[in-house]
Design a protein around this motif. Structure first.
Motif, PDB file in Angstrom:
ATOM      1  N   PRO A 259       0.729  -1.156  -0.215  1.00  0.00           N
ATOM      2  CA  PRO A 259       0.089   0.147   0.105  1.00  0.00           C
ATOM      3  C   PRO A 259       0.970   1.389  -0.018  1.00  0.00           C
ATOM      4  N   ALA A 260       1.903   1.376   0.733  1.00  0.00           N
ATOM      5  CA  ALA A 260       2.803   2.319   0.877  1.00  0.00           C
ATOM      6  C   ALA A 260       3.560   2.611  -0.729  1.00  0.00           C
ATOM      7  N   PHE A 261       3.799   1.497  -1.419  1.00  0.00           N
ATOM      8  CA  PHE A 261       4.384   1.822  -2.806  1.00  0.00           C
ATOM      9  C   PHE A 261       3.224   2.297  -3.676  1.00  0.00           C
ATOM     10  N   PHE A 262       2.003   1.842  -3.412  1.00  0.00           N
ATOM     11  CA  PHE A 262       1.039   2.441  -4.457  1.00  0.00           C
ATOM     12  C   PHE A 262       0.783   4.149  -4.046  1.00  0.00           C
ATOM     13  N   ALA A 263       0.855   4.149  -2.753  1.00  0.00           N
ATOM     14  CA  ALA A 263       0.778   5.535  -2.329  1.00  0.00           C
ATOM     15  C   ALA A 263       1.778   6.756  -2.622  1.00  0.00           C
ATOM     16  N   GLU A 264       2.917   6.070  -2.743  1.00  0.00           N
ATOM     17  CA  GLU A 264       4.083   6.910  -3.186  1.00  0.00           C
ATOM     18  C   GLU A 264       3.863   7.114  -4.878  1.00  0.00           C
ATOM     19  N   ARG A 265       3.271   5.990  -5.445  1.00  0.00           N
ATOM     20  CA  ARG A 265       3.257   6.191  -7.097  1.00  0.00           C
ATOM     21  C   ARG A 265       2.118   7.210  -7.403  1.00  0.00           C
ATOM     22  N   LEU A 266       1.054   7.235  -6.532  1.00  0.00           N
ATOM     23  CA  LEU A 266       0.083   8.136  -6.591  1.00  0.00           C
ATOM     24  C   LEU A 266       0.307   9.354  -6.318  1.00  0.00           C
ATOM     25  N   TYR A 267       1.203   9.599  -5.313  1.00  0.00           N
ATOM     26  CA  TYR A 267       1.802  11.146  -4.973  1.00  0.00           C
ATOM     27  C   TYR A 267       2.533  11.620  -6.058  1.00  0.00           C
ATOM     28  N   LYS A 268       3.464  10.711  -6.632  1.00  0.00           N
ATOM     29  CA  LYS A 268       4.389  11.249  -7.676  1.00  0.00           C
ATOM     30  C   LYS A 268       3.687  11.472  -8.860  1.00  0.00           C
ATOM     31  N   SER A 269       2.520  10.974  -8.950  1.00  0.00           N
ATOM     32  CA  SER A 269       1.666  11.218 -10.302  1.00  0.00           C
ATOM     33  C   SER A 269       1.074  12.238 -10.329  1.00  0.00           C
ATOM     34  N   MET A 270       0.700  12.886  -9.203  1.00  0.00           N
ATOM     35  CA  MET A 270       0.222  14.260  -9.093  1.00  0.00           C
ATOM     36  C   MET A 270       0.802  15.510  -8.588  1.00  0.00           C
ATOM     37  N   LYS A 271       1.917  15.197  -7.948  1.00  0.00           N
ATOM     38  CA  LYS A 271       2.696  16.502  -7.362  1.00  0.00           C
ATOM     39  C   LYS A 271       3.389  17.361  -8.628  1.00  0.00           C
ATOM     40  N   LEU A 273       3.791  19.992 -11.446  1.00  0.00           N
ATOM     41  CA  LEU A 273       3.039  20.612 -12.819  1.00  0.00           C
ATOM     42  C   LEU A 273       2.418  19.470 -13.417  1.00  0.00           C
ATOM     43  N   GLY A 274       1.130  19.324 -13.752  1.00  0.00           N
ATOM     44  CA  GLY A 274       0.763  18.261 -14.582  1.00  0.00           C
ATOM     45  C   GLY A 274       0.520  16.944 -13.756  1.00  0.00           C
ATOM     46  N   THR A 275      -0.046  16.184 -14.418  1.00  0.00           N
ATOM     47  CA  THR A 275      -0.626  14.918 -13.714  1.00  0.00           C
ATOM     48  C   THR A 275      -0.366  13.714 -14.825  1.00  0.00           C
ATOM     49  N   THR A 276       0.263  12.659 -14.198  1.00  0.00           N
ATOM     50  CA  THR A 276       0.425  11.512 -14.950  1.00  0.00           C
ATOM     51  C   THR A 276      -0.844  10.533 -14.838  1.00  0.00           C
ATOM     52  N   ASP A 277      -1.453  10.806 -15.863  1.00  0.00           N
ATOM     53  CA  ASP A 277      -2.963  10.384 -15.632  1.00  0.00           C
ATOM     54  C   ASP A 277      -2.983   8.900 -15.701  1.00  0.00           C
ATOM     55  N   SER A 278      -2.135   8.191 -16.614  1.00  0.00           N
ATOM     56  CA  SER A 278      -1.972   6.819 -16.808  1.00  0.00           C
ATOM     57  C   SER A 278      -1.711   6.113 -15.661  1.00  0.00           C
ATOM     58  N   VAL A 279      -0.708   6.532 -14.706  1.00  0.00           N
ATOM     59  CA  VAL A 279      -0.532   6.076 -13.357  1.00  0.00           C
ATOM     60  C   VAL A 279      -1.476   6.311 -12.315  1.00  0.00           C
ATOM     61  N   LEU A 280      -2.097   7.439 -12.497  1.00  0.00           N
ATOM     62  CA  LEU A 280      -3.315   7.517 -11.761  1.00  0.00           C
ATOM     63  C   LEU A 280      -4.692   6.649 -11.566  1.00  0.00           C
ATOM     64  N   ILE A 281      -5.019   6.606 -13.178  1.00  0.00           N
ATOM     65  CA  ILE A 281      -5.911   5.745 -13.248  1.00  0.00           C
ATOM     66  C   ILE A 281      -5.730   4.265 -13.211  1.00  0.00           C
ATOM     67  N   ARG A 282      -4.413   3.894 -13.765  1.00  0.00           N
ATOM     68  CA  ARG A 282      -4.205   2.435 -13.619  1.00  0.00           C
ATOM     69  C   ARG A 282      -4.455   1.945 -11.795  1.00  0.00           C
ATOM     70  N   ILE A 283      -3.729   2.793 -11.268  1.00  0.00           N
ATOM     71  CA  ILE A 283      -3.743   2.591  -9.650  1.00  0.00           C
ATOM     72  C   ILE A 283      -5.289   2.424  -9.035  1.00  0.00           C
ATOM     73  N   MET A 284      -5.704   3.467  -9.389  1.00  0.00           N
ATOM     74  CA  MET A 284      -7.106   3.693  -8.656  1.00  0.00           C
ATOM     75  C   MET A 284      -8.042   2.653  -9.283  1.00  0.00           C
ATOM     76  N   VAL A 285      -7.868   2.232 -10.554  1.00  0.00           N
ATOM     77  CA  VAL A 285      -8.917   1.119 -11.066  1.00  0.00           C
ATOM     78  C   VAL A 285      -8.534  -0.105 -10.332  1.00  0.00           C
ATOM     79  N   ALA A 286      -7.390  -0.390 -10.569  1.00  0.00           N
ATOM     80  CA  ALA A 286      -6.694  -1.981  -9.930  1.00  0.00           C
ATOM     81  C   ALA A 286      -6.889  -2.204  -8.545  1.00  0.00           C
ATOM     82  N   ARG A 287      -6.799  -1.090  -7.790  1.00  0.00           N
ATOM     83  CA  ARG A 287      -6.653  -1.298  -6.214  1.00  0.00           C
ATOM     84  C   ARG A 287      -7.968  -0.968  -5.443  1.00  0.00           C
ATOM     85  N   ALA A 288      -8.901  -0.424  -6.408  1.00  0.00           N
ATOM     86  CA  ALA A 288     -10.124  -0.009  -5.469  1.00  0.00           C
ATOM     87  C   ALA A 288     -10.952  -0.911  -4.656  1.00  0.00           C
ATOM     88  N   GLU A 289     -10.738  -2.222  -5.547  1.00  0.00           N
ATOM     89  CA  GLU A 289     -11.453  -3.493  -4.522  1.00  0.00           C
ATOM     90  C   GLU A 289     -10.511  -4.248  -3.891  1.00  0.00           C
TER      91      GLU A 289
END
Length: 331
Positions: A259-271, A273-289
């Motif tokens: 979970p900490a690994f994915f938290a870091e990936r999400l943070y880096k995808s959004m911090k 300028l700009g957003t790495t949407d591919s990373v954000l989408i992939r993690i939110m979809v894959a880990r939501a359940e």
């Protein structure tokens, strides 16, 4: 069971069962689920001029993967069309990407993401690392079989055709399920490969880190720190660079605290300028359940802000709305 249901109510009982079964996702089974009714609502949301995105979000973000498959079946039976095709024709951009991802079973989505990361000009190395370093042996086996079924090609062949050098060898090792070597052999091999001499023997790191036995490797990391006086992550950062460093660090971090690994990936995808949407989408979809509740907790602990607030401040429109639903509340 009756007494628990009486005390908690239906929704409370669902949550209680989810906790007992170890479900740490923000998306859980919808009570009173009616796939035919959901299919009709989605159809009504898409027919005519314009699309009612709010209805699509309300339904798909609050149904499990298994329930969404039943909605797909009901939609095809009543409308005579594939739901996924209809959604693709009605939606656009990042909102479409996340909805399309939600409609796929987990191994199909992973295979789909890997294929997109490989095909065309260039390779999205981050996708290959995120998926292959974080999935279990059983999940890897299922992804390999699904990839072959969905795309008619070997995942290993496609990976080899699009990567090279030690990075390629790491990915291939992650796709290969091996038995675990002896513990004493592993930590000594790690030390000899890095801190013990100038230069790095990446092959030895690969041999150890791609073992994929979590309890085994955690003990290896402890022994390594005792003998070297350095955390394994620090050694990797000192000894390597580029995609190889990223891959080895991902393996170690996933073994220590996924979970900490994915938290870091999400943070880096959004911090920044700009957003790495591919990373954000992939993690939110894959880990939501699976473990989104744990990812949210780690995010707050690591960065002092909620994942919800980060997503809210970094996205907009229907894309933001569905991400926040998958995030599951402000806390």
């Amino acid at each position: 069971e009756f007494r628990i249901a009486t005390l908690l109510g239906n929704e409370g009982l669902v949550c209680f069962i989810a906790i007992c079964l170890g479900n740490r996702g923000t998306v859980t089974e919808a009570s009173g689920f009616n796939p035919e009714e959901d299919a009709q609502k989605i159809y009504n949301a898409m027919k005519g001029a314009g699309t009612n995105e709010a209805t699509i979000i309300e339904i798909l973000a609050h149904r499990t993967i298994a329930q969404r498959q039943k909605i797909k079946e009901a939609f095809k039976q009543s409308v005579g069309k594939e739901l996924l095709d209809c959604l693709k024709s009605e939606l656009t951009g990042n909102f479409e990407m996340i909805v399309v991802g939600l409609m796929m079973p987990a191994p199909v989505y992973d295979a789909y993401e890997l294929k997109n990361a490989i095909k065309g000009a260039g390779t999205e190395e981050a996708c290959l690392i995120d998926i292959l370093a974080s999935r279990s042996k059983a999940e890897i086996k299922e992804i390999i079989a699904t990839y072959k079924k969905e795309h008619g090609k070997s995942l290993e062949d496609d990976v080899c055709g699009d990567t090279s050098g030690m990075f390629q060898r790491v990915l291939v090792s992650l796709l290969t399920v091996n038995k675990s070597p002896a513990l004493s052999y592993l930590w000594r091999r790690l030390f000899d490969a890095g801190e013990a001499h100038w230069g790095t023997d990446e092959v030895k790191f690969l041999t150890v880190l791609c073992v994929r036995n979590r309890n085994h490797l955690l003990r290896v990391f402890q022994e390594y720190q005792k003998i070297s006086g350095r955390d394994i992550e620090d050694s990797i950062k000192r000894e390597m660079s580029g995609c190889l460093e990223d891959a080895f660090l991902a393996i170690v971090k996933c073994m220590k605290n996924k979970p900490a690994f994915f938290a870091e990936r999400l943070y880096k995808s959004m911090k920044g300028l700009g957003t790495t949407d591919s990373v954000l989408i992939r993690i939110m979809v894959a880990r939501a359940e699976i473990d989104m509740l744990d990812i949210k907790a780690e995010f707050l602990k690591m960065y002092g802000k909620t994942l919800h607030s980060f997503i809210k401040g970094d996205t907009s429109g229907d894309y933001r709305k569905i991400l926040l639903e998958l995030c599951g509340g402000e806390k």
